[in-house]
Design an enzyme around this catalytic site. Structure first.
Site, PDB file in Angstrom:
ATOM      1  N   GLY A 169       0.807  -1.218   0.000  1.00  0.00           N
ATOM      2  CA  GLY A 169       0.000   0.000   0.000  1.00  0.00           C
ATOM      3  C   GLY A 169       0.840   1.268   0.000  1.00  0.00           C
ATOM      4  O   GLY A 169       0.691   2.125  -0.864  1.00  0.00           O
ATOM      5  N   ALA A 170       1.748   1.376   0.966  1.00  0.00           N
ATOM      6  CA  ALA A 170       2.538   2.594   1.088  1.00  0.00           C
ATOM      7  C   ALA A 170       3.676   2.364   2.058  1.00  0.00           C
ATOM      8  O   ALA A 170       3.710   1.354   2.756  1.00  0.00           O
ATOM      9  CB  ALA A 170       1.668   3.744   1.576  1.00  0.00           C
ATOM     10  N   GLU A 222       0.643   5.905   7.474  1.00  0.00           N
ATOM     11  CA  GLU A 222       2.045   6.225   7.164  1.00  0.00           C
ATOM     12  C   GLU A 222       2.497   7.457   7.943  1.00  0.00           C
ATOM     13  O   GLU A 222       3.627   7.509   8.430  1.00  0.00           O
ATOM     14  CB  GLU A 222       2.254   6.429   5.663  1.00  0.00           C
ATOM     15  CG  GLU A 222       1.782   5.275   4.776  1.00  0.00           C
ATOM     16  CD  GLU A 222       2.253   3.903   5.211  1.00  0.00           C
ATOM     17  OE1 GLU A 222       3.319   3.801   5.834  1.00  0.00           O
ATOM     18  OE2 GLU A 222       1.523   2.919   4.929  1.00  0.00           O
TER      19      GLU A 222
HETATM   20  N1  TRP Z   1       5.865  -0.438   6.459  1.00  0.00           N
HETATM   21  C1  TRP Z   1       4.843  -0.348   5.454  1.00  0.00           C
HETATM   22  C2  TRP Z   1       3.560  -0.007   6.152  1.00  0.00           C
HETATM   23  O1  TRP Z   1       3.026  -0.742   6.889  1.00  0.00           O
HETATM   24  C3  TRP Z   1       4.606  -1.551   4.648  1.00  0.00           C
HETATM   25  C4  TRP Z   1       5.709  -2.200   3.922  1.00  0.00           C
HETATM   26  C5  TRP Z   1       6.577  -3.115   4.357  1.00  0.00           C
HETATM   27  C6  TRP Z   1       5.955  -2.138   2.559  1.00  0.00           C
HETATM   28  N2  TRP Z   1       7.326  -3.626   3.368  1.00  0.00           N
HETATM   29  C7  TRP Z   1       6.953  -3.058   2.237  1.00  0.00           C
HETATM   30  C8  TRP Z   1       5.390  -1.368   1.562  1.00  0.00           C
HETATM   31  C9  TRP Z   1       7.369  -3.264   0.939  1.00  0.00           C
HETATM   32  C10 TRP Z   1       5.828  -1.570   0.275  1.00  0.00           C
HETATM   33  C11 TRP Z   1       6.786  -2.512  -0.049  1.00  0.00           C
HETATM   34  O2  TRP Z   1       3.054   1.029   6.053  1.00  0.00           O
HETATM   35 ZN    ZN Z   2       2.732   0.283   8.670  1.00  0.00          ZN
END
Ligand code: TRP
Ligand code: ZN
Length: 850
Positions: free
Chosen positions: A254-255, A291
């Protein structure tokens, strides 16, 4: 041959890195196939570490040169990284590497999407950019310079210097490498600003490709709402002069919360009334918030190691759900979250992929960004708050921020602030983090002479992840409703700690109806043997909105099971009860729309399985269709007025009130279409000036097989809009009859716009195939074969997205022997593919050995 022999990493083996990083300077010279990255990293020995091996992660890098304190060195390089002899004291490591962003289809590290450069480093992508101790407990300030032919060159932090084709950025906040980001492209900014609670001015930019400027306003407003909310509710202020968001078309999830430079899947940020549904708007608002909230829960306080992922994700999901509850309807949000939890997390927790919220081992961390870590992780925080109370929760969280700002932490650190502020011993509560599996909570009632005794018994089925589960702390919210519908006991929180416990209510004038697990106070399977009459009573009178909805759901589930197992007719008591709710104009339309929903077909399959029966997907589908038909004829006289009064007349706004009305009108239209052959839906399609109504009408028409013209018109209208075309692809699979699902999905893969390397497009078709319960599990096995074919094709290109979709097979042991044999053959066929990625190998091995 596989990438490398799979290695399993254990939480228990954690040791700190031998060196600390004082500063990082990176210089990028961008080129599609030959980007040069120069790094200058100041290391010093870590006094807390005994192992002084100087190992830097690095994958798919071409090492051009390396020096230590200016003298050239020749490290030992492998596929995974390098080791090198280093001085005893502080030293400066410099390296130059070459990488190939245009050849990077895995979308991890530095890659290209539509001519723009972008990065994804969480969890372990930074090692594909340069040699580095790529682990979250190594934190440093970063300075980044970028040379490239693009008008927009971005990285984390604040800009130091920008001139044509050159930019320099400095991020003053120490961070782990997974929060590094770089973007370069021909982008346009939608700009706004925000004044923080202490009066600092922050510039906000949402960067998009030219043409998407009209889809920025909503996301920007959501960002400002999130910033305000985090100040008001958590006292958390933003900490840079600039906050940038970039929308990218090719993105695995997603982000991503990179410090000061969030990168978003365009589907998770771009919105306009014409192209986005109400559900899209709500999801975008939640992801922007999520985010943004990571800036404190994730970035300022990060994770010591990836086993602690729920420390940031569970907490941040919990925070974004609080935000959505405040912005919209708390009851609707709670019900939606529970539907989602049961739809995604329960199957995971009750199948071969079960793992604790804090796993104790993994091979590929990308495979642990799961509903268990995220959604169950958030439920665990909700329970903690319920147990200690709102004030103590606030005090504990304040202490967490104060004590751990700038640190890389563990679940132990998180629980300690609660223990210290409340004086509670949370050692038993901690089992929520270490035990896999969904607890079952059985409630039995005994009524005698004005005294009601409830016996609560908890039992967690053993799994390979947790062979011997121990009793957990379960907050059980209970209220009692009298025979006249009045609440005779308001909600009380029972704190269950034993395997079996009783609670007694005396002095009752008449036997009340028990409303247990109000608000879904714990993520458990409730086994409470209530009669249909009691459920109908709760559906009519429960003062807890969640349990009122749950009563309707239980009635629906019971009615559907009787249809599936005994060929019963649709239950009129359920239909009558639902009709009263639907036509109760005092109730929120959004809530009434949720009431109309039926348990999903995979939910019914899981229920049958838990009752010891083998689910038949075709029979489940037939019963669901028959129930829909029965709803349509039972409510026939109510549908037209309900539809008319819930059509929104004012200009479109994606707010809770309007979207609630549209969702009720949409549910009603689906039933109406079964009676009028789609006439009303066709009219709505023609009049629609927003995607919610246009797509809703198209779905109704496809369902009654009267939508060919509209389907073609939709494609002609939207062929240049990727996000809308994802809906067009997905909708056809979702609305197909079970016997046509695989053929429809296959036909769509041959469409010239089926760009299968784009994760959104791939998921639109293959994700919809996997989600269509009766179609995917069609007895022919065609669904299994088609998905397997495409997983095999995608794996070498994008292992992360391939591995995520493997969860489609996780429930396979529920089904009959024929289906199991078909699935086993497909799993083996994938597993036998030469060079299968480690990601997919780990997932399918776990699924297969169920
Ligand atoms: N940390 C991100 C979230 O939860 C998600 C995430 C983890 C992510 N690994 C990723 C997004 C790899 C894109 C690609 O908001
Ligand atoms: Zn997250």
């Amino acid at each position: 041959m596989r990438d490398a022999a799979p290695t399993t990493i254990f939480l228990a083996d954690y040791t700190p890195f031998g060196y600390e990083v004082d500063s990082v300077a990176l210089h990028f010279t961008l080129d599609p196939h030959q980007t040069r990255v120069k790094s200058r990293i100041a290391f010093r020995p870590n006094p807390d570490a005994t192992d002084k091996t100087f190992f830097l992660h690095g994958e798919k890098l071409k090492l051009v040169a390396a020096t230590i304190d200016g003298a050239s060195v020749t490290p030992d390089v492998t596929d995974q990284g390098l080791t090198c002899a280093v001085p005893d004291g502080p030293f400066v490591w410099e390296a130059e590497v070459e990488i190939d962003p245009a050849g990077n289809t895995a979308l991890e590290g530095l890659y290209m999407s539509n001519g723009m450069y972008c990065t994804q480093c969480e969890a372990e992508g930074f090692r594909k950019i340069t040699y580095y101790p790529d682990r979250p407990d190594v934190m440093s300030v970063f300075t980044v310079t970028i040379d490239g032919p693009h008008p927009v060159l971005l990285s984390n932090g604040n800009p130091v210097e920008t001139r044509k084709h050159h930019a320099e950025w400095h991020d003053p906040w120490p961070k782990p490498a997974y929060l590094f980001a770089l973007v370069a492209g021909d982008l346009v900014a939608h700009t706004d600003d925000f004044t923080t609670m202490s009066g600092r001015d922050v510039t906000l930019n949402l960067y998009v490709r030219p043409g998407d400027e009209g889809k920025c306003a909503f996301g920007m407003q959501a960002l400002k709402d999130s910033m305000k909310w985090d100040e008001k509710v958590y006292g958390r202020e933003y900490d840079l002069d600039l906050f940038n968001i970039v929308a990218v078309d090719d993105f695995n999830m997603g982000a991503m919360e990179n410090k000061g430079l969030n990168i978003f899947n365009s589907s998770a940020v771009l919105a306009s009334p014409e192209t986005s549904t109400d559900m899209n708007f709500e999801r975008i608002e939640a992801i922007i918030a999520h985010e943004y909230f990571h800036n404190w829960t994730g970035n300022r306080i990060t994770c010591r190691d990836w086993f602690q992922l729920c420390l940031k994700e569970g907490l941040t999901v919990f925070r974004d759900s609080q935000f959505t509850s405040d912005m919209r309807s708390a009851a609707v949000k709670r019900i939606s979250d529970v539907i989602d939890l049961r739809g995604r997390q329960f199957p995971e927790d009750q199948g071969p992929l079960a793992h604790p919220v804090r796993p104790e081992s993994f091979q590929e961390i990308n495979n642990f960004y799961t509903a268990t870590v995220y959604e169950k992780g958030a439920e665990v925080i909700g329970m903690l708050k319920r147990l200690v109370g709102d004030n103590a929760y606030g005090a504990a969280v304040d202490l967490y921020f104060e004590r751990h700002d700038g640190q890389a932490c563990t679940i132990e650190d998180w629980l300690a602030v609660f223990e210290e502020t409340t004086g509670r011993d949370l050692s038993q509560f901690k089992r929520w983090y270490s035990q896999a599996g969904t607890p079952h909570l059985k409630v039995t009632e005994d009524w005698q002479d004005g005294t009601l005794t409830l016996t609560l018994a908890q039992h967690t089925p053993p799994s390979s992840a947790t062979p011997n589960p121990q009793p957990q702390v379960i907050p059980v919210a209970i209220g009692l409703i009298g025979p006249d519908g009045a609440e005779v006991r308001p909600t009380e929180m029972l704190e269950m700690t034993e395997a079996t416990q009783t609670v007694t209510y005396d002095g009752l004038a008449a036997r009340p109806t028990v409303s247990a697990l109000r608000g879904f106070s714990a993520p458990v399977v409730l086994d409470h043997d209530q009669s249909d009459a009691e459920r109908a009573h709760l559906l009519a009178h429960d003062t807890d909105p969640f349990n009122r909805w749950e009563a309707g759901r239980n009635l629906a589930r019971g009615a559907l099971l009787a249809m599936i197992r005994k060929g019963a007719d649709p239950d009129t008591a359920y239909l009558d009860g639902l009709q009263r709710v639907l036509t109760d104009r005092s109730l929120d339309p959004a809530y009434r729309a949720l009431m109309m929903g039926l348990p999903s077909q995979s939910d019914l399959a899981a229920t049958l399985h838990n009752l010891g029966h083998t689910p038949d997907p075709a029979a489940i589908h037939a019963a669901t269709e028959a129930m829909r038909a029965a709803q349509a004829s039972h409510f026939a006289d109510d549908l037209a007025p309900l539809y008319a009064e819930n059509r929104v007349q004012e200009p479109y706004a994606p707010d809770a009130r309007q979207s609630g009305m549209r969702s009720l009108a949409g549910g009603v239209l689906a039933l109406l279409s079964r009676l009028d052959g789609g006439a009303q839906a066709r009219a709505q399609y023609q009049q629609a000036d927003n995607m919610t109504e246009q797509l809703g009408a198209l779905a109704c028409l496809l369902r009654v097989k009267a939508g060919d013209a509209e389907l073609a018109a939709f494609e002609a209208q939207w062929k240049d809009d990727r996000l809308v075309m994802d809906k067009w692809f997905g909708m056809q699979v979702m609305q197909a009859d079970p016997e046509d699902v695989a053929a429809t999905a296959h036909r769509l893969t041959q469409h010239s716009d089926f760009n299968w390397k784009n994760p959104n497009r791939f998921r639109a078709v293959m994700g919809s195939l996997a989600m269509h319960h009766a179609g995917f599990h069609h007895a022919s096995g065609a669904g299994y074969t088609l998905l397997a074919d495409w997983l095999i094709r995608l794996d070498p290109v994008n292992p992360q997205t391939t591995a995520r979709l493997c969860s489609a097979f996780q429930t396979w042991k529920r089904y009959d022997g024929d289906r199991q044999a078909l699935i086993a053959a497909e799993l083996d066929r994938i597993l036998d593919t030469p060079d299968l990625s480690g990601d997919t190998t780990e997932m399918l091995t776990r699924v297969r050995t169920a």
